[in-house]
Motif scaffolding. Structure first.
Motif, mmCIF file in Angstrom:
data_model
loop_
_atom_site.group_PDB
_atom_site.id
_atom_site.type_symbol
_atom_site.label_atom_id
_atom_site.label_comp_id
_atom_site.label_asym_id
_atom_site.label_seq_id
_atom_site.Cartn_x
_atom_site.Cartn_y
_atom_site.Cartn_z
ATOM 1 N N ILE A 85 0.822 -1.215 0.000
ATOM 2 C CA ILE A 85 0.000 0.000 0.000
ATOM 3 C C ILE A 85 0.858 1.268 0.000
ATOM 4 C CG2 ILE A 85 -1.561 1.373 1.447
ATOM 5 C CD1 ILE A 85 -3.038 -0.737 -0.019
ATOM 6 N N ARG A 86 1.942 1.283 0.757
ATOM 7 C CA ARG A 86 2.722 2.513 0.923
ATOM 8 C C ARG A 86 3.391 2.964 -0.373
ATOM 9 N NH1 ARG A 86 7.713 0.205 4.675
ATOM 10 N NH2 ARG A 86 8.335 -1.486 3.280
ATOM 11 N N ASP A 87 3.474 2.073 -1.377
ATOM 12 C CA ASP A 87 4.080 2.443 -2.653
ATOM 13 C C ASP A 87 3.092 3.120 -3.598
ATOM 14 O OD1 ASP A 87 6.466 1.381 -1.818
ATOM 15 O OD2 ASP A 87 6.226 -0.525 -2.885
ATOM 16 N N LEU A 88 1.816 3.182 -3.231
ATOM 17 C CA LEU A 88 0.808 3.774 -4.095
ATOM 18 C C LEU A 88 0.758 5.288 -3.898
ATOM 19 C CD1 LEU A 88 -2.092 1.196 -3.530
ATOM 20 C CD2 LEU A 88 -0.474 1.262 -5.438
ATOM 21 N N HIS A 118 0.914 2.089 6.105
ATOM 22 C CA HIS A 118 0.028 1.406 7.048
ATOM 23 C C HIS A 118 0.757 0.334 7.854
ATOM 24 C CE1 HIS A 118 -4.070 2.822 5.692
ATOM 25 N NE2 HIS A 118 -3.304 3.270 4.713
ATOM 26 N N ARG A 119 2.045 0.158 7.611
ATOM 27 C CA ARG A 119 2.769 -0.925 8.281
ATOM 28 C C ARG A 119 3.004 -0.638 9.765
ATOM 29 N NH1 ARG A 119 4.928 -5.156 5.867
ATOM 30 N NH2 ARG A 119 4.943 -5.281 3.586
ATOM 31 N N MET A 120 3.244 -1.727 10.506
ATOM 32 C CA MET A 120 3.569 -1.613 11.921
ATOM 33 C C MET A 120 4.889 -0.863 12.091
ATOM 34 S SD MET A 120 4.148 -4.715 14.673
ATOM 35 C CE MET A 120 5.533 -5.425 13.776
ATOM 36 N N PRO A 121 4.966 0.079 13.027
ATOM 37 C CA PRO A 121 6.249 0.749 13.283
ATOM 38 C C PRO A 121 7.318 -0.284 13.626
ATOM 39 C CG PRO A 121 4.453 1.861 14.430
ATOM 40 C CD PRO A 121 3.884 0.588 13.883
ATOM 41 N N PRO A 122 8.529 -0.144 13.086
ATOM 42 C CA PRO A 122 9.562 -1.160 13.317
ATOM 43 C C PRO A 122 10.111 -1.180 14.735
ATOM 44 C CG PRO A 122 10.468 0.696 12.096
ATOM 45 C CD PRO A 122 8.986 0.931 12.183
ATOM 46 N N LEU A 176 -1.374 -2.037 11.010
ATOM 47 C CA LEU A 176 -0.181 -2.879 11.023
ATOM 48 C C LEU A 176 -0.177 -3.795 9.806
ATOM 49 C CD1 LEU A 176 -1.449 -2.790 14.239
ATOM 50 C CD2 LEU A 176 0.800 -3.779 14.641
ATOM 51 N N HIS A 177 -0.415 -3.230 8.617
ATOM 52 C CA HIS A 177 -0.491 -4.074 7.426
ATOM 53 C C HIS A 177 0.262 -3.431 6.270
ATOM 54 C CE1 HIS A 177 -3.604 -1.650 5.200
ATOM 55 N NE2 HIS A 177 -3.813 -1.192 6.415
#
Length: 259
Positions: free
Chosen positions: A131-134, A140-144, A180-181
């Motif tokens: 998603i983040r590449d759009l 939307h990913r979980m913080p590392p 977290l996705h």
């Protein structure tokens, strides 16, 4: 009296990078037991060990959990790339037909994160690998880094369809959720109703149109602090009510029946 049984879909996992196991997060069991009021039982989702028919006859409802592996793109007619990440083909082989069978029977399930994506794919939909590449989408990913509390913290608004299923369930047109996705819905499957969107247009809440049973699914992780969160609690409570109805032999009985 024995509580209704919820099958919690497990993920393949390697302990210490070498010992194969089926795993399920403790917070999933807590939400099912403490908020839904059902008995949580972990399902080793692998067709070598069980069949969809056996699952349907054994459990009253299913929690389709999140997990690091993604649905394989072959399941929605696309070619595998590095962007699609890791896979769990055994889980694909169990859960996708299980979703379709539950939709047909009216047997309740609640989809979370990967489970949300599985419901879309099972109904013929497709997924974006990242998603983040759009253009125009947030990460939307979980913080590392950080504690669990920080990783599962509320991070964005989800806006519900006015007067829709989720609006009525939450009692509000907008709610705050965690995120977290990496993947997300590209094309919705047949009968998939997108009932909630993140502020960047990412689908976050869905159900299956005209399904006789409970098919609500969300892209976020409501199992986190489900007993206290004002969004998670009504979602798991409604799921528990649907599971109890099924266990009592009531057919059909779904929240979205009136939608």
């Amino acid at each position: 009296m024995t509580r209704p049984k919820v099958g919690i879909i497990g993920n393949s996992y390697l302990i210490n990078d070498q010992y194969p196991a089926h795993a399920g997060g403790t917070m999933n069991s807590e939400a099912v037991a403490e908020v839904a009021g059902c008995m949580p039982l972990l399902v080793p989702s692998d067709p070598r060990f069980l069949s969809v028919d056996e699952l349907l006859e054994t459990f009253d409802g299913f929690l389709l959990t999140g997990g690091r592996p993604n649905v394989h793109p072959h399941e929605y007619g696309e070619v595998e790339t590095d962007a699609h990440g890791a896979f769990d083909r055994a889980r694909d082989a169990i859960v996708l037909p299980l979703v379709r069978a539950c939709v047909d029977r009216g047997q309740p399930f609640l989809g979370i994160c990967r489970g949300f994506q599985e419901v879309n794919v099972a109904m013929g939909g497709t997924l974006y690998p990242e998603i983040r590449d759009l253009p125009g989408r947030m990460n939307h990913r979980m913080p590392p880094d950080g504690t669990l509390e920080e990783k599962f913290a509320l991070r964005h608004v989800v806006k519900m369809t006015e007067g829709g299923v989720f609006h009525r369930l939450f009692g509000a047109p907008e709610v705050m959720t965690n995120t977290l996705h990496g993947q997300g819905i590209k094309a919705p499957g047949s009968r998939i109703v997108i009932d909630g969107l993140a502020e960047d247009g990412t689908p976050e809440a869905i159900f299956v149109k005209d399904a006789p049973g409970f098919t609500l699914s969300v892209q976020w992780h409501p199992e986190w602090d489900a007993a206290n969160d004002p969004v998670s609690r009504p979602l798991f409570s409604a799921f528990g009510d649907a599971v109890r109805s099924w266990a009592r032999g009531e057919r059909p009985g779904g929240l979205q029946k009136s939608a």
